[in-house]
Structure formats: C-alpha cells, structure tokens
Design a protein around this motif. Structure first.
Motif, PDB file in Angstrom:
ATOM      1  N   THR A  88       0.767   2.597  12.736  1.00 35.42           N
ATOM      2  CA  THR A  88       1.820   1.628  12.244  1.00 35.42           C
ATOM      3  C   THR A  88       2.544   0.444  13.399  1.00 35.42           C
ATOM      4  OG1 THR A  88       3.221   2.661  13.070  1.00 35.42           O
ATOM      5  CG2 THR A  88       2.730   2.872  11.071  1.00 35.42           C
ATOM      6  N   GLU A  89       2.289   0.389  14.774  1.00 33.02           N
ATOM      7  CA  GLU A  89       2.689  -0.444  15.232  1.00 33.02           C
ATOM      8  C   GLU A  89       2.338  -1.316  15.736  1.00 33.02           C
ATOM      9  OE1 GLU A  89       5.421  -1.259  16.973  1.00 33.02           O
ATOM     10  OE2 GLU A  89       6.627   1.135  16.505  1.00 33.02           O
ATOM     11  N   SER A  91      -0.090  -5.344  11.227  1.00 27.04           N
ATOM     12  CA  SER A  91       0.243  -6.646  10.189  1.00 27.04           C
ATOM     13  C   SER A  91       1.504  -6.339   9.024  1.00 27.04           C
ATOM     14  CB  SER A  91      -0.616  -7.579   9.946  1.00 27.04           C
ATOM     15  OG  SER A  91      -1.251  -7.358   8.815  1.00 27.04           O
ATOM     16  N   LYS A  92       2.277  -7.684   9.222  1.00 29.38           N
ATOM     17  CA  LYS A  92       3.103  -7.451   7.769  1.00 29.38           C
ATOM     18  C   LYS A  92       2.524  -6.371   6.427  1.00 29.38           C
ATOM     19  CE  LYS A  92       7.304  -9.350   5.931  1.00 29.38           C
ATOM     20  NZ  LYS A  92       8.303 -10.338   5.963  1.00 29.38           N
ATOM     21  N   LYS A  93       1.137  -8.079   6.751  1.00 35.18           N
ATOM     22  CA  LYS A  93       0.851  -6.979   5.528  1.00 35.18           C
ATOM     23  C   LYS A  93      -0.161  -6.068   5.082  1.00 35.18           C
ATOM     24  CE  LYS A  93      -2.342  -9.473   2.916  1.00 35.18           C
ATOM     25  NZ  LYS A  93      -3.444 -10.435   2.307  1.00 35.18           N
ATOM     26  N   GLU A  94      -0.554  -5.774   6.079  1.00 40.61           N
ATOM     27  CA  GLU A  94      -1.267  -4.358   6.671  1.00 40.61           C
ATOM     28  C   GLU A  94      -0.247  -3.341   5.877  1.00 40.61           C
ATOM     29  OE1 GLU A  94      -5.039  -5.620   9.614  1.00 40.61           O
ATOM     30  OE2 GLU A  94      -2.959  -4.923  10.059  1.00 40.61           O
ATOM     31  N   LYS A  95       0.984  -3.374   6.887  1.00 37.11           N
ATOM     32  CA  LYS A  95       1.673  -2.056   6.860  1.00 37.11           C
ATOM     33  C   LYS A  95       2.466  -2.011   5.299  1.00 37.11           C
ATOM     34  CE  LYS A  95       4.224  -2.709  10.972  1.00 37.11           C
ATOM     35  NZ  LYS A  95       5.657  -3.446  11.566  1.00 37.11           N
ATOM     36  N   LYS A  96       1.620  -2.927   3.755  1.00 36.91           N
ATOM     37  CA  LYS A  96       2.112  -2.409   3.516  1.00 36.91           C
ATOM     38  C   LYS A  96       1.459  -1.610   2.287  1.00 36.91           C
ATOM     39  CE  LYS A  96       5.176  -6.680   1.461  1.00 36.91           C
ATOM     40  NZ  LYS A  96       5.089  -8.082   1.122  1.00 36.91           N
TER      41      LYS A  96
END
Length: 324
Positions: A103-104, A107-112
């Motif tokens: 999670t760290e 990217s912001k898109k991947e986290k979704k």
C-alpha cells in the motif's frame, strides 16, 4: 460469536508474554519497545471452544492469532485482522489485509484498485483458504455456512464505438448503488460452494434453514429473489419481477422473508419502495398497505421480532430526487 471484554483481553495478552520478559533484569531499549505487539478485536465462539484475536505491531503488518481452547493448539495467520468465529468454533475468518509495503509503494490510482481479501482457518488443523477481493463475509448463526461477498469486477470501458446509434441503445447508465457483485456460499462441512452473480443484498435466518439473496441486473432487466435451503444447498427463484429489489430480512424461524422493491428506472436516491412478505411454506406473497403520508426509501431496513411474529421497518414522510 461473542466479543470479549477488555479485562479478558488483558489476561489473554499476559498469557502470551514469554517468561523471559518477567525475569529480565536488563533495561528495556527502544528496540524492545518496537517489538511489542498489541491485541485487539478478540472474539470467542458461542461454544467457548475457540478464541481469535488480531495482533498488531507498532509498525508493520498485523497477523491473526487463533487458539483452540480444547486442544490448546495455536495458529498464526499472516495478514489476519478483524476476526469472526463460527458458532461451533471450528472455523475462523479474518480480513486478509494487504501488506503495508504494497500500500505504501502504490500510487494514488493503484491504491483505488487494491482490495483486501479473506482467509478461512480450520481450527482443528490450521489449514488456510484464502480468497481475493472480498468486500465482506458472514457466518450463519449455526456455523454451518459462510457467505463471502466479493468486490465488483472492474469493467474495461470501450473507447471507440462502431455504431453510435447501436451503442446508445445498449449503454444503460446504472448507479453504483444498484450494481451487484458475486456472492459465494460455502458449506463448511465439506467446503463445497455455490456462486451467485449480481447480488445486492443477502440474509441468513437464525434457525440455520435458509439463505436469501436479492439479485439485480438493470442492464439485462433481471430482478430475482432467490432462496437457498441450507440442509441440501439447493437454490431456487422464489420471485421474479421488473423492479429493483432493496432490503431483505428472514424471520428467525425461517418461515417468512420480507423484501422491498422499487422502480428500477428511477435513480436510487429518490426511489420509493414498497414492502412485501413471502411465506416460504405456502409460497404466497402479500404486499403491505401503503400510505400517502409515509413511504419507504432505499435506507429502509427490515427486522423481524425474536418470536418471528412481527416485521419492523422504517418509513419517511417523502422521497425526492437530488437536484442536479
């Protein structure tokens, strides 16, 4: 399944500490402190045979801890959190959290797109079964089955249309609230499962007789109420209609099924719902009286009384669509 009070958790945590800590004479260092783990969300089986708890370090990935209080066996479950225990304590289910590093680094898109899973543990053997992209899960009251509700699959959007006229007919805008996803019902005695698609709601009865599902697919105009007999794991369609199914509730004795439904062509926020009652034994469906002053909306929840003789639900004065 019962949640344990904090006093019981403290006693249990003390039993996990190695004897060397009590006998240690050296000064506690920051490295020692970083190795400390905290226990949370303890649950115990209704029979008192199995205990499960989430173990979390100061920094890093949590793990699940299962203890069979009869055989004294203990099992550590990698990534396990938020445990639930079956009635007889034979199985424990944990949320399978994603590793902190994953999670760290995302990217912001991947986290979704990252979703947690579920791990099912046999407390007799320690055998694990892991499931990916799980939204929620629930044991039934008797501990014979577990329902696993998966996250909706990501559908790839088409960037080019061959025929604008054709796509205008096929493309139907469906609110996320009306979209269903897959539910897997697992019989724990043999670990055999049945899979249902487009599920928007489900419910067990407390007697261990039935499992009900609301299946909605606006694009194919499919709206079905299905009922599974848990004794033989057979499913059947008990009601099919042209309206969006909403909330479900089975009576504790497994004799009645309450459900709401509304106009599938309306946006869910401003959709009015009606309420019906299905008699499982006779197959008859009766619709409850309506009122001009009070109606049901999508937030209306259903609940039967403990004696299964009354169905409780909430009404609102009016329902209207959001102003765009």
């Amino acid at each position: 399944m019962k949640s344990l009070p904090i006093k019981s958790l403290l006693l249990f945590s003390a039993s996990l500490l190695p004897a060397s800590l009590y006998a240690a004479t050296h000064t506690i260092t920051p490295d020692d402190i970083m190795r400390f783990e905290s226990l949370s969300k303890p649950v115990i089986a209704d029979t008192g045979k199995t205990l499960a708890v989430e173990v979390s370090p100061d920094r890093g990935d949590s793990r699940g801890l299962v203890k069979n209080l009869t055989t004294k066996k203990e099992f550590s479950v990698k990534g396990g959190s938020k445990p639930k225990v079956s009635h007889d304590g034979r199985y424990v289910a944990f949320v399978d959290k994603l590793p902190l590093l994953t999670t760290e680094m995302a990217s912001k898109k991947e986290k979704k797109k990252l979703k947690s899973g579920m791990v099912l543990v046999d407390t007799n053997t320690g055998k694990e079964l892991r499931y990916e992209r799980v939204k929620s899960f629930e044991f039934n009251e008797t501990g014979s089955h577990i329902a696993i509700w998966y996250e909706a699959e990501d559908k790839k959007k088409e960037t080019k249309a061959k025929d604008n006229a054709e796509t205008s007919k096929k493309d139907i805008k469906v609110d996320d609230y009306d979209k269903g996803s897959t539910v897997e019902l697992v019989a724990l005695n043999q670990l055999k499962s049945i899979t249902f698609k487009d599920v928007t709601a489900f419910n067990f009865d407390k007697s261990g007789k039935h499992f009900a599902l609301a299946i909605n697919n606006v694009e194919t105009d499919k709206h079905e109420l299905r009922l599974v007999s848990l004794a033989n794991n057979t499913a059947k369609i008990v009601h099919s209609l042209k309206q969006q199914l909403g909330s479900l509730a089975l009576s504790d004795d497994g004799k009645y099924l309450g459900f709401t439904f509304g106009n599938a062509n309306q946006a869910p926020f401003g959709r009015e719902y009606a309420l019906s009652l299905y008699n499982i034994e006779s197959g008859n469906i009766s619709t409850t009286p309506t009122s001009k002053d009070w109606t049901l909306n999508r937030y209306a929840s259903l609940r039967f009384s403990d004696d299964s003789q009354r169905l409780f639900f909430g009404r609102v004065p009016q329902v209207s669509q959001q102003i765009e």
